[in-house]
Write a protein that holds these residues in place. Structure first.
Motif, short mmCIF file in Angstrom:
data_model
loop_
_atom_site.label_atom_id
_atom_site.label_comp_id
_atom_site.label_asym_id
_atom_site.label_seq_id
_atom_site.Cartn_x
_atom_site.Cartn_y
_atom_site.Cartn_z
N ASN A 23 21.90 -11.60 62.95
CA ASN A 23 20.87 -12.67 63.19
C ASN A 23 21.27 -13.78 63.36
O ASN A 23 20.99 -14.73 64.22
CB ASN A 23 19.95 -12.62 61.83
N GLN A 52 19.44 -10.20 49.35
CA GLN A 52 19.50 -10.36 50.51
C GLN A 52 21.01 -10.35 50.57
O GLN A 52 21.76 -10.65 49.83
CB GLN A 52 18.98 -11.53 51.26
N TYR A 94 17.29 -7.85 56.07
CA TYR A 94 17.55 -7.91 57.62
C TYR A 94 19.07 -8.11 57.92
O TYR A 94 19.68 -8.72 56.90
CB TYR A 94 17.00 -9.22 58.19
N GLY A 122 13.58 -4.67 65.57
CA GLY A 122 12.52 -4.81 64.47
C GLY A 122 11.39 -4.97 64.52
O GLY A 122 10.62 -4.34 63.49
N MET A 176 19.41 -1.36 61.29
CA MET A 176 20.16 -2.16 60.39
C MET A 176 21.77 -1.30 59.78
O MET A 176 22.68 -1.44 59.74
CB MET A 176 19.46 -2.75 59.41
N TRP A 203 21.82 -9.74 58.19
CA TRP A 203 22.19 -11.25 58.07
C TRP A 203 23.30 -11.88 59.13
O TRP A 203 22.94 -12.54 59.88
CB TRP A 203 22.77 -11.31 56.89
N GLU A 251 13.76 -9.22 64.68
CA GLU A 251 13.07 -9.27 63.04
C GLU A 251 13.93 -8.24 62.41
O GLU A 251 14.56 -7.33 63.07
CB GLU A 251 11.79 -8.79 62.95
N GLY A 252 13.87 -8.15 61.05
CA GLY A 252 14.80 -6.88 60.25
C GLY A 252 13.62 -5.93 60.13
O GLY A 252 13.56 -4.94 60.87
N HIS A 253 12.69 -6.19 58.94
CA HIS A 253 11.47 -5.19 58.92
C HIS A 253 10.39 -6.02 58.60
O HIS A 253 10.42 -6.33 57.24
CB HIS A 253 11.81 -4.09 57.76
N THR A 308 16.75 -2.00 55.29
CA THR A 308 15.23 -1.72 55.52
C THR A 308 14.86 -0.84 56.89
O THR A 308 13.88 -0.45 56.84
CB THR A 308 14.51 -3.06 55.71
N THR A 309 15.99 -0.94 57.82
CA THR A 309 15.51 0.17 59.01
C THR A 309 17.13 0.84 59.26
O THR A 309 18.06 0.48 58.81
CB THR A 309 15.35 -0.64 60.34
#
Length: 546
Positions: free
Chosen positions: A275, A241, A270, A456, A311, A272, A433-435, A307-308
């Motif tokens: 968030n 991460q 995600y 997310g 992001m 960071w 959310e992230g993924h 992951t997305t």
């Protein structure tokens, strides 16, 4: 031929002299008026005749050793005598000096240990097949830097160890060695010995403070690998991460300063910094620190993985320079188990699994279940799996609202998947959310999924096709209506679950994600070799991201 060895010629090969091709090459050179040089003669002497396999030396005893890639002294002597047949004077070439380790060119493939090499040699000897060159590996070493404060023990206790290690178990054959930099203690060493293949672990054995342990990360990893990793090795340093950035940069710098080729891959599951700002507020010191460390890592990284696409776009908005060295690699699901059969599913169980924290909004799910219309409400069970600061509050809330709830602690990954195969609906109403891995896993098991239309979560589900998305602005009543429509329509749940399983197992399978991970590592090595970024501190203008 060296004493104690004999030539192995494949069965059915034509009985042609080993130097026939070389003699023909030299004759063509004389006919064209040229004189074949010594290097040309040596190259020709190593080339087998058409239809013949390359020369293999096999021992008369049990131990078999393949010929070296360069010619032996005896072959060099033969090549020199061929100069006489070509009209050149006979000159015995000097014995070839073996280059030292520092003089050898850098290799981006694994140098196998002696036992591994001997096992491969014996296997080739037993099958009667000459040695083939090993498949080129991505790098000699992969260093995975764990998130701040995370250890193998935490992975095991939270039931994540099997799922998280599955990726690196699959990637391990593409690297000579895997090293884990964890924040755990001596227990991590014992846990690592149970993994297959067992990785090397660098952990906080002496109980250093977190700041001191991260500051000395490069020194600890370099000392651990000093006696086993060559100076010409190629190394991938990857974060689990973005919060692992400080330690990862120190490890990459320490290994690079020793002359190794090192590529730093900044991977985050995600956003960071984003968030932390959502949770604590943009002016909170912890949020500003997260943004600065995230920016420093992305600035120094050779390649960035998110992951997305949301992001990646967020990171690009703060630093447009990352556009050419960033890619999306989503989270994966384990598809070795079957999707749940619809006939085996409960008709009245709603499941949630995850951290019981404020941003997960599990209390909103509890209130939505309490708002379900009768008579179905009394038959519905809300299963909540996880730990967190909100658990005691949620237990009290379910009692106050007379909701039939089943609370369970974290469990092994296989048990969680089994629960997902049996429930009627999986619901997650997080604010962001992230993924989300648990949502993807629920989809892969064929479960009907209901999620909030939030960052997310809304990106994972196609409303009405692979699940249901609903805005949380309508409050518990609107969510209760969506839950009731799913619980009362078995055919709708079956259709959404089948589509979700097909989508998740196709797009997020471990095989597909592994190929994307290896491609990212290769691009990171190419980027590291082609453009060396300065190891200086990130400029203040770049760090101050608002």
């Amino acid at each position: 031929m060296p004493r104690g060895f004999r030539r192995v010629v494949p069965r059915g090969a034509p009985p042609r002299h080993h130097f026939a091709a070389e003699s023909a090459r030299c004759a063509r050179a004389r006919a064209s008026g040229g004189r074949p040089g010594e290097a040309q003669v040596l190259r020709a002497s190593r080339r087998a005749a058409p239809g013949q396999a390359p020369l293999v030396l096999r021992s008369a005893g049990r131990r078999s050793v393949p010929a070296r890639s360069r010619p032996s002294q005896r072959l060099r002597d033969r090549a020199a005598r061929c100069r006489g047949r070509c009209g050149l004077p006979f000159i015995r070439p000097p014995a070839e000096r073996r280059p030292s380790a520092s003089e050898r060119p850098q290799r981006h493939h694994m140098v196998r240990s002696a036992p591994e090499e001997q096992h491969m040699i014996n296997s080739w000897a037993e099958t009667g097949v000459e040695r083939q060159a090993p498949h080129p590996l991505v790098a000699d070493l992969l260093v995975l830097v764990f998130s701040r404060g995370v250890s193998l023990r935490e992975w095991r206790d939270s039931g994540l160890l099997e799922r998280e290690w599955a990726l690196y178990e699959r990637l391990a054959p593409s690297f000579g060695r895997v090293v884990l930099f964890t924040h755990g203690g001596m227990e991590d060493l014992a846990i690592a010995r149970e993994l297959r293949p067992p990785p090397t672990v660098v952990c906080n054995e002496t109980g250093l403070t977190r700041e001191e342990f991260e500051r000395r990360a490069g020194e600890l990893v370099r000392d651990q690998l000093a006696s086993t990793l060559g100076r010409s090795a190629a190394v991938i340093v990857k974060t689990n991460q973005f919060s692992a950035g400080r330690a990862a940069i120190g490890i990459a710098d320490a290994l690079r300063n020793d002359g190794r080729t090192v590529a730093l891959v900044a991977r985050g599951g995600y956003p960071w910094g984003d968030n932390r700002e959502r949770t604590l507020g943009p002016d909170a010191p912890e949020a500003k620190l997260a943004r600065r460390e995230e920016a420093a890592l992305c600035h120094r990284a050779d390649f960035i993985v998110g992951t997305t696409q949301r992001m990646i776009d967020d990171l690009r908005r703060h630093d447009p320079r990352i556009e050419q060295r960033a890619a999306v690699i989503p989270n994966y699901v384990l598809t070795d188990g079957p999707a749940g059969m619809f006939a085996e599913r409960s008709n009245s169980e709603i499941l949630f699994a995850g951290r019981l924290e404020l941003e997960k909004r599990v209390d909103l799910l509890v209130r939505a279940v309490a708002a379900l219309p009768e008579p179905g409400r009394s038959t519905v069970t809300l299963s909540i799996i996880g730990e967190g600061d909100q658990r005691s509050m949620l237990e009290g809330l379910t009692r106050d609202l007379d909701v039939r709830a089943d609370f369970a602690s974290r469990m092994p990954h296989r048990e969680l998947l089994a629960r997902m195969r049996r429930c009627a609906v999986y619901a997650q109403l997080s604010a962001f959310e992230g993924h989300p891995k648990t949502v993807l896993e629920a989809m892969a098991t064929g479960c009907c999924v209901l999620v909030a239309d939030a960052p997310g979560l809304g990106d994972v589900i196609e409303h009405g096709v692979t699940g249901i998305t609903i805005g949380a602005e309508g409050g518990p009543q609107r969510i209760a209506e969506a839950l009731a429509s799913l619980l009362n329509d078995a055919k709708l749940r079956a259709r959404l679950g089948e589509a979700a399983a097909a989508h998740a197992r196709t797009c997020f399978s471990l095989d597909r994600i592994c190929s994307l991970e290896l491609a990212a590592c290769r691009r990171a090595l190419a980027q590291s070799s082609g453009a060396k970024r300065a190891a200086s501190t990130v400029p203040a203008a770049h760090c101050s991201m608002s």
